[in-house]
Write a protein that holds these residues in place. Structure first.
Motif, PDB file in Angstrom:
ATOM      1  N   ILE A  88       0.812  -1.216   0.000  1.00  0.00           N
ATOM      2  CA  ILE A  88       0.000   0.000   0.000  1.00  0.00           C
ATOM      3  C   ILE A  88       0.847   1.268   0.000  1.00  0.00           C
ATOM      4  O   ILE A  88       0.487   2.272  -0.622  1.00  0.00           O
ATOM      5  CB  ILE A  88      -0.942   0.003   1.233  1.00  0.00           C
ATOM      6  CG1 ILE A  88      -1.927  -1.162   1.160  1.00  0.00           C
ATOM      7  CG2 ILE A  88      -1.693   1.330   1.361  1.00  0.00           C
ATOM      8  CD1 ILE A  88      -2.740  -1.348   2.426  1.00  0.00           C
ATOM      9  N   PRO A 118       3.651   2.721  -1.320  1.00  0.00           N
ATOM     10  CA  PRO A 118       4.003   3.580  -2.458  1.00  0.00           C
ATOM     11  C   PRO A 118       2.813   4.356  -3.008  1.00  0.00           C
ATOM     12  O   PRO A 118       2.927   5.549  -3.316  1.00  0.00           O
ATOM     13  CB  PRO A 118       4.553   2.581  -3.492  1.00  0.00           C
ATOM     14  CG  PRO A 118       5.013   1.416  -2.686  1.00  0.00           C
ATOM     15  CD  PRO A 118       4.027   1.322  -1.551  1.00  0.00           C
ATOM     16  N   TYR A 119       1.656   3.689  -3.123  1.00  0.00           N
ATOM     17  CA  TYR A 119       0.462   4.351  -3.663  1.00  0.00           C
ATOM     18  C   TYR A 119      -0.111   5.354  -2.656  1.00  0.00           C
ATOM     19  O   TYR A 119      -0.605   6.421  -3.030  1.00  0.00           O
ATOM     20  CB  TYR A 119      -0.593   3.298  -4.010  1.00  0.00           C
ATOM     21  CG  TYR A 119      -0.074   2.238  -4.945  1.00  0.00           C
ATOM     22  CD1 TYR A 119       0.074   2.492  -6.310  1.00  0.00           C
ATOM     23  CD2 TYR A 119       0.314   0.985  -4.461  1.00  0.00           C
ATOM     24  CE1 TYR A 119       0.566   1.530  -7.168  1.00  0.00           C
ATOM     25  CE2 TYR A 119       0.815   0.012  -5.318  1.00  0.00           C
ATOM     26  CZ  TYR A 119       0.939   0.290  -6.671  1.00  0.00           C
ATOM     27  OH  TYR A 119       1.441  -0.669  -7.508  1.00  0.00           O
ATOM     28  N   TRP A 120      -0.045   4.997  -1.378  1.00  0.00           N
ATOM     29  CA  TRP A 120      -0.524   5.870  -0.311  1.00  0.00           C
ATOM     30  C   TRP A 120       0.265   7.180  -0.294  1.00  0.00           C
ATOM     31  O   TRP A 120      -0.317   8.268  -0.237  1.00  0.00           O
ATOM     32  CB  TRP A 120      -0.413   5.132   1.020  1.00  0.00           C
ATOM     33  CG  TRP A 120      -0.707   5.934   2.250  1.00  0.00           C
ATOM     34  CD1 TRP A 120       0.209   6.434   3.144  1.00  0.00           C
ATOM     35  CD2 TRP A 120      -1.988   6.326   2.756  1.00  0.00           C
ATOM     36  NE1 TRP A 120      -0.419   7.098   4.165  1.00  0.00           N
ATOM     37  CE2 TRP A 120      -1.774   7.052   3.951  1.00  0.00           C
ATOM     38  CE3 TRP A 120      -3.293   6.113   2.313  1.00  0.00           C
ATOM     39  CZ2 TRP A 120      -2.813   7.564   4.698  1.00  0.00           C
ATOM     40  CZ3 TRP A 120      -4.327   6.647   3.068  1.00  0.00           C
ATOM     41  CH2 TRP A 120      -4.084   7.356   4.250  1.00  0.00           C
ATOM     42  N   GLN A 143       2.188   8.419  -2.739  1.00  0.00           N
ATOM     43  CA  GLN A 143       1.953   9.136  -3.987  1.00  0.00           C
ATOM     44  C   GLN A 143       0.660   9.941  -3.923  1.00  0.00           C
ATOM     45  O   GLN A 143       0.599  11.096  -4.356  1.00  0.00           O
ATOM     46  CB  GLN A 143       1.878   8.147  -5.155  1.00  0.00           C
ATOM     47  CG  GLN A 143       3.235   7.707  -5.684  1.00  0.00           C
ATOM     48  CD  GLN A 143       3.087   6.794  -6.884  1.00  0.00           C
ATOM     49  OE1 GLN A 143       2.070   6.121  -7.045  1.00  0.00           O
ATOM     50  NE2 GLN A 143       4.105   6.758  -7.724  1.00  0.00           N
ATOM     51  N   LEU A 144      -0.379   9.325  -3.374  1.00  0.00           N
ATOM     52  CA  LEU A 144      -1.683   9.989  -3.266  1.00  0.00           C
ATOM     53  C   LEU A 144      -1.594  11.223  -2.385  1.00  0.00           C
ATOM     54  O   LEU A 144      -2.091  12.301  -2.751  1.00  0.00           O
ATOM     55  CB  LEU A 144      -2.713   9.011  -2.695  1.00  0.00           C
ATOM     56  CG  LEU A 144      -4.121   9.563  -2.428  1.00  0.00           C
ATOM     57  CD1 LEU A 144      -4.781   9.964  -3.738  1.00  0.00           C
ATOM     58  CD2 LEU A 144      -4.971   8.527  -1.698  1.00  0.00           C
ATOM     59  N   SER A 194       6.504   5.185   8.575  1.00  0.00           N
ATOM     60  CA  SER A 194       5.924   3.973   7.988  1.00  0.00           C
ATOM     61  C   SER A 194       6.441   2.744   8.734  1.00  0.00           C
ATOM     62  O   SER A 194       7.647   2.510   8.785  1.00  0.00           O
ATOM     63  CB  SER A 194       6.298   3.876   6.507  1.00  0.00           C
ATOM     64  OG  SER A 194       5.814   4.994   5.796  1.00  0.00           O
TER      65      SER A 194
END
Length: 329
Positions: free
Chosen positions: A129, A131-133, A135-136, A284
């Motif tokens: 999750i 990398p996408y988290w 980026q968002l 993280s």
């Protein structure tokens, strides 16, 4: 697969254990695994990490406070709604490594197979999750969060041989010898997870004093196989049937970590402790090495991220088990 040697050995031994009910590993083997784990963790601490600490005291304390509160809140929820005993519930919420927390759970009498499974889901989930988290969040909020005066130079990890002439084998033997002395003292002290804590402390002191090179990866893998085998032996058919009950607590735990990640990152950024991107990576709860690999694709203040991650790791292994022991006993 994260922690592949540990996870693989745990799965294979667990499968045979479930089908035969005859798998057995001497529990004393956990001391060897704890010593190697402590030795390895201690070698991740560098002088640069130590020098960064005074400037990072406030964000580190804030993050550790968030993680501590999260452990007790989520642990209470798991105990009330998912029928876990208190120690298992709390240790399942520790933001440490799979191997380290699993070894701690064995030593403290928790249901190690549940703790290991929760830790595995937490690590895999965060790595999938994260990398996408990030980026968002950066796309939505990071207009110019990074301080241009801050250094963006990445830390280069150099495996320098200590004393200029010592080869890797001698380096490994030195680290293991010093860590073993600490581990034995830890066992004799009879404190919870003493072998892991004392071997870790002795390894850190050796690293800072002699600038030893990191332990060979094969030694870490060997410890992972031992730890995975110990945990695998604890699996039974009854345990396996209970694993389906861990889906909802695992999702709940992942959600709580994402909330902490978001709140801490914006707090640290608004207070001027860290830029937003570095704060997201620093808070993280995945493996420090894995975070470093992901961060390499994004950029960020790697020395500060590493220093916060190291403190999170040490706090999870040394302090949090004592908190669990104190409040449960």
């Amino acid at each position: 697969m994260p922690a592949s040697f540990m996870t693989g050995s745990m799965l294979v031994v667990a499968i045979i254990s479930i089908n035969t009910g005859q798998m057995y590993m001497p529990r004393s083997i956990k001391v060897i695994a704890q010593i190697i784990s402590g030795a390895y963790l201690g070698q991740q601490v560098s002088k640069q990490d130590v020098l960064q600490l005074p400037r990072l005291t406030k964000p580190i304390l804030l993050l550790l406070l968030f993680f501590t509160l999260n452990m007790f809140v989520m642990g209470k929820i798991f105990s009330l709604f998912f029928h876990m005993d208190a120690i298992t519930a709390l240790l399942s919420c520790l933001p440490g490594g799979i191997m380290d927390v699993s070894l701690i759970s064995i030593d403290m009498g928790a249901q190690s197979e549940i703790v290991a499974t929760m830790q595995f889901i937490r690590l895999v989930g965060m790595l999938l999750i994260l990398p996408y988290w990030i980026q968002l969040i950066l796309a939505r909020f990071n207009k110019q969060s990074k301080n241009p005066e801050e250094s963006t130079e990445k830390e280069t990890l150099k495996k320098q041989l200590p004393f200029g002439v010592m080869n890797q084998t001698k380096n490994n033997l030195l680290i293991l010898l010093i860590s073993s002395i600490g581990g034995i003292l830890g066992v004799l002290s009879e404190i919870p997870v003493g072998a892991l804590i004392f071997s870790l402390i002795f390894s850190i002191v050796l690293k800072l004093a002699k600038n030893t090179a990191p332990l060979s990866a094969n030694i870490r893998y060997f410890a992972q196989i031992l730890a995975g085998s110990i945990i695998g032996c604890s699996f039974t058919l009854h345990n396996m049937l209970q694993m389906g009950q861990l889906i909802f607590p695992a999702i709940t735990l992942l959600f709580s970590y994402l909330v902490i990640n978001f709140i801490f990152a914006f707090s640290a950024y608004r207070l001027g402790f860290l830029d937003l991107q570095s704060a997201l990576f620093a808070s993280s709860p995945a493996g420090a090495t894995d975070i470093a690999l992901i961060e390499g694709d994004f950029g960020g203040d790697m020395p500060k991220i590493a220093a916060v991650q190291i403190c999170r790791m040490l706090y999870s292994v040394i302090v949090m088990p004592f908190l669990v022991h104190f409040f449960v006993s």
